[in-house]
Design a protein around this motif. Structure first.
Motif, mmCIF file in Angstrom:
data_model
loop_
_atom_site.group_PDB
_atom_site.id
_atom_site.type_symbol
_atom_site.label_atom_id
_atom_site.label_comp_id
_atom_site.label_asym_id
_atom_site.label_seq_id
_atom_site.Cartn_x
_atom_site.Cartn_y
_atom_site.Cartn_z
ATOM 1 N N ALA A 124 0.833 -1.208 0.000
ATOM 2 C CA ALA A 124 0.000 0.000 0.000
ATOM 3 C C ALA A 124 0.864 1.254 0.000
ATOM 4 C CB ALA A 124 -0.924 -0.005 1.215
ATOM 5 N N TYR A 125 1.943 1.210 0.777
ATOM 6 C CA TYR A 125 2.840 2.366 0.854
ATOM 7 C C TYR A 125 3.489 2.643 -0.504
ATOM 8 C CZ TYR A 125 6.981 5.118 1.969
ATOM 9 O OH TYR A 125 7.962 6.071 1.970
ATOM 10 N N TYR A 126 3.987 1.595 -1.151
ATOM 11 C CA TYR A 126 4.652 1.784 -2.442
ATOM 12 C C TYR A 126 3.672 2.192 -3.538
ATOM 13 C CZ TYR A 126 9.239 0.251 -0.897
ATOM 14 O OH TYR A 126 10.450 0.172 -0.263
ATOM 15 N N ALA A 127 2.441 1.726 -3.445
ATOM 16 C CA ALA A 127 1.427 2.190 -4.401
ATOM 17 C C ALA A 127 1.214 3.691 -4.246
ATOM 18 C CB ALA A 127 0.114 1.435 -4.183
ATOM 19 N N GLY A 128 1.202 4.160 -2.995
ATOM 20 C CA GLY A 128 1.064 5.591 -2.756
ATOM 21 C C GLY A 128 2.261 6.374 -3.248
ATOM 22 N N VAL A 129 3.475 5.832 -3.018
ATOM 23 C CA VAL A 129 4.693 6.497 -3.502
ATOM 24 C C VAL A 129 4.679 6.590 -5.023
ATOM 25 C CG1 VAL A 129 7.200 6.263 -3.712
ATOM 26 C CG2 VAL A 129 6.096 5.851 -1.515
ATOM 27 N N THR A 130 4.284 5.496 -5.677
ATOM 28 C CA THR A 130 4.236 5.489 -7.141
ATOM 29 C C THR A 130 3.239 6.517 -7.654
ATOM 30 O OG1 THR A 130 4.768 3.128 -7.159
ATOM 31 C CG2 THR A 130 3.802 4.050 -9.163
ATOM 32 N N ARG A 131 2.067 6.538 -7.046
ATOM 33 C CA ARG A 131 1.036 7.494 -7.476
ATOM 34 C C ARG A 131 1.524 8.928 -7.312
ATOM 35 N NH1 ARG A 131 -2.348 9.623 -4.199
ATOM 36 N NH2 ARG A 131 -2.098 7.948 -2.654
ATOM 37 N N GLY A 132 2.118 9.229 -6.180
ATOM 38 C CA GLY A 132 2.609 10.578 -5.952
ATOM 39 C C GLY A 132 3.742 10.956 -6.888
ATOM 40 N N THR A 133 4.631 10.000 -7.152
ATOM 41 C CA THR A 133 5.767 10.269 -8.040
ATOM 42 C C THR A 133 5.297 10.539 -9.464
ATOM 43 O OG1 THR A 133 7.213 8.865 -6.700
ATOM 44 C CG2 THR A 133 7.915 9.321 -8.953
ATOM 45 N N LEU A 134 4.425 9.682 -9.969
ATOM 46 C CA LEU A 134 3.946 9.851 -11.337
ATOM 47 C C LEU A 134 3.177 11.163 -11.501
ATOM 48 C CD1 LEU A 134 2.762 6.208 -12.153
ATOM 49 C CD2 LEU A 134 4.886 7.328 -12.842
ATOM 50 N N SER A 135 2.346 11.484 -10.529
ATOM 51 C CA SER A 135 1.572 12.722 -10.600
ATOM 52 C C SER A 135 2.476 13.943 -10.562
ATOM 53 C CB SER A 135 0.559 12.790 -9.457
ATOM 54 O OG SER A 135 -0.357 11.721 -9.531
ATOM 55 N N SER A 136 3.566 13.837 -9.808
ATOM 56 C CA SER A 136 4.478 14.963 -9.667
ATOM 57 C C SER A 136 5.318 15.182 -10.917
ATOM 58 C CB SER A 136 5.403 14.733 -8.462
ATOM 59 O OG SER A 136 6.378 15.725 -8.377
ATOM 60 N N ILE A 137 5.720 14.090 -11.567
ATOM 61 C CA ILE A 137 6.658 14.200 -12.691
ATOM 62 C C ILE A 137 5.941 14.385 -14.013
ATOM 63 C CG2 ILE A 137 8.372 12.941 -14.032
ATOM 64 C CD1 ILE A 137 9.342 11.665 -11.464
ATOM 65 N N PHE A 138 4.927 13.562 -14.279
ATOM 66 C CA PHE A 138 4.336 13.531 -15.618
ATOM 67 C C PHE A 138 3.172 14.501 -15.747
ATOM 68 C CE2 PHE A 138 6.603 9.583 -15.320
ATOM 69 C CZ PHE A 138 7.174 9.462 -16.576
ATOM 70 N N GLY A 139 3.001 14.986 -16.984
ATOM 71 C CA GLY A 139 1.926 15.922 -17.272
ATOM 72 C C GLY A 139 0.624 15.197 -17.579
ATOM 73 N N GLY A 140 -0.394 15.975 -17.763
ATOM 74 C CA GLY A 140 -1.703 15.400 -18.085
ATOM 75 C C GLY A 140 -2.234 15.938 -19.384
ATOM 76 N N GLY A 141 -1.322 16.367 -20.258
ATOM 77 C CA GLY A 141 -1.725 16.974 -21.519
ATOM 78 C C GLY A 141 -2.123 15.949 -22.566
ATOM 79 N N ALA A 142 -2.279 16.454 -23.775
ATOM 80 C CA ALA A 142 -2.731 15.612 -24.887
ATOM 81 C C ALA A 142 -1.614 14.688 -25.354
ATOM 82 C CB ALA A 142 -3.201 16.491 -26.040
ATOM 83 N N ILE A 143 -2.013 13.536 -25.860
ATOM 84 C CA ILE A 143 -1.059 12.597 -26.436
ATOM 85 C C ILE A 143 -0.740 13.031 -27.858
ATOM 86 C CG2 ILE A 143 -0.724 10.211 -27.186
ATOM 87 C CD1 ILE A 143 -2.404 9.311 -24.837
ATOM 88 N N GLU A 144 0.538 13.331 -28.100
ATOM 89 C CA GLU A 144 0.972 13.812 -29.402
ATOM 90 C C GLU A 144 1.405 12.638 -30.285
ATOM 91 O OE1 GLU A 144 0.781 16.846 -30.389
ATOM 92 O OE2 GLU A 144 0.347 17.889 -28.517
#
Length: 433
Positions: A124-144
């Motif tokens: 559960a902890y690592y799932a939370g770390v992964t979610r936070g990391t991905l949200s922090s690094i990657f954008g949510g824009g359009a797929i080019e």
């Protein structure tokens, strides 16, 4: 009773719920068995996807909602296993077991509880770390989509400091990747390049029709465009922040397009001040140092505090950062080559095994130093593409002397050179007449 106690302890660990079905509360047992079988089914499906449809697996497990569900399920399993273990311990009637076995049975119960419930809690902890990391690094824009069969990503190494008015990219490269084969070519753009043109659709093209000159910052060089846009022309990029970018980054993308003639779909910004964290998280990076490099000092090498000696070395974060940044006693062109060498070394050593064994450290470092507008939904595609890239040599084009004079560049010739280098090769060995 001693044998019965051992069997119940093992059954509770191997098939949670089975102890209650056989010797206790059958309703609780059926709940535990149902949860156990569901977990096994999910693990089998996940393993099958990972082995046979890895792209689909990565796509699924990198969605925010999926990570939330995984985190919730792991917490629920941890609580359920805690309840089942405590109830199983009640069923043991440990006071009726042989005196010599009581401590061992109790100790085994605690250890197995730590493995089952503790493992679920860690998941559960690592799932939370992964979610936070991905949200922090990657954008949510359009797929080019790829352009001419390629993805072109601008890599910026940001080098902010107290003596600078804002951030100026110290490293500027374009990574051009074949969308099918993963074959990659990096293009090094000198930070001191003058008269930089902008792509035709850039709002800065109208302000600088003859290239980047007569600017508002101290030096009208390529790496100053970031500062110019951030401090003077944010109004030209009103949607940048909403798209996970900034005025400076968008201006640098348009400048890179003007220089190379390529369409830049995405950017990756790396904070060089925090770059050492990622290297340390990886356990160091192996490079071959070809010349003695000073750490610190000025043009006359006054104030050098240490040297990086020649030879094959595993550099920690501090020394890797200076390997990439050291500028005195060598030229900017040498420095660009070292930066490219370091990028290739990191890509080579950034293996799934390395990431899994040092996941938390790498995740924590990544959120501090990396920012990109690559959509999170494209992560699986780029993971697959990166695996293909890693299996091939990475080509390099350096826009440096004697090929290019940064003080008086011929941009038409630069674009022709890049187009020729990136053109698909035609195998004529078996044809022709």
């Amino acid at each position: 009773m001693t044998h019965r106690a051992w069997w119940l302890v093992l059954m509770n660990f191997l098939i949670p719920g089975s102890a209650q079905v056989l010797a206790g509360n059958r309703r609780l047992g059926r709940l535990g068995l149902g949860a156990t079988l569901s977990l096994w089914a999910l693990l089998v499906v996940g393993l099958a996807l990972f082995v046979f449809l890895r792209s689909a697996f990565i796509t699924i497990v990198t969605f925010d909602i999926v990570l939330w569900v995984v985190q919730g399920l792991m917490v629920a399993y941890a609580v359920l296993w805690l309840v089942l273990t405590l109830d199983t311990f009640r069923l043991l009637r440990i006071v009726k077991a042989a005196p010599g076995a009581r401590f061992l049975i109790a100790a085994a119960t605690v250890v197995l509880l730590a493995i089952s419930a503790g493992g679920a809690s860690v998941g559960a902890y690592y799932a939370g770390v992964t979610r936070g990391t991905l949200s922090s690094i990657f954008g949510g824009g359009a797929i080019e989509p790829p352009v001419d069969g390629r993805y072109n990503i601008l890599l910026l190494g940001g080098d902010a400091g107290p003596d600078r008015d804002g951030l100026r990219p110290d490293t500027i490269r374009v990574m051009s990747i074949d969308a099918e084969t993963g074959a990659a070519t990096t293009i090094g753009l000198p930070r001191d390049m003058r008269y930089t043109p902008f792509s035709d659709d850039s709002p800065l093209a109208a302000l600088y029709p003859d290239g980047f000159q007569h600017c508002d910052v101290s030096a009208c060089k390529l790496n100053s465009i970031y500062t110019e846009a951030e401090l003077r022309h944010q109004d030209l990029y009103p949607n940048a922040a909403a798209e996970g970018s900034s005025a400076g980054i968008e201006a640098m993308k348009e400048a890179a397009e003007g220089v190379t003639g390529l369409t830049i779909q995405y950017y990756v910004l790396i904070d060089m001040e925090g770059f050492a964290n990622l290297i340390d998280a990886l356990g160091g990076v192996e490079v071959t140092v070809t010349e003695r490099l000073p750490i610190g000092g000025d043009e006359q090498l006054n104030g050098v505090v240490e040297w990086i000696e020649p030879g094959k070395q595993v550099l920690d974060g501090y020394h890797a950062q200076w390997y990439a940044r050291s500028r005195h006693s060598t030229s900017d062109w040498d420095r660009m080559q070292r930066q490219n060498t370091l990028i290739e070394a990191i890509l080579t050593q950034f293996t799934p095994g390395n990431v899994l064994t040092k996941f938390e450290s790498i995740a924590n470092a990544g959120t501090k130093i990396v920012k990109t507008d690559i959509p999170q939904g494209m992560l699986s595609y780029y993971v697959d593409l990166a695996s293909k890239t890693r299996e091939q040599p990475i080509e390099s084009i350096e826009l440096t002397p004697p090929t290019v004079d940064p003080d008086d560049p011929d941009f038409a010739a630069i674009r022709d050179l890049i187009a020729e280098k990136l053109a698909p090769t035609t195998d004529t060995s078996s044809g022709g007449g």
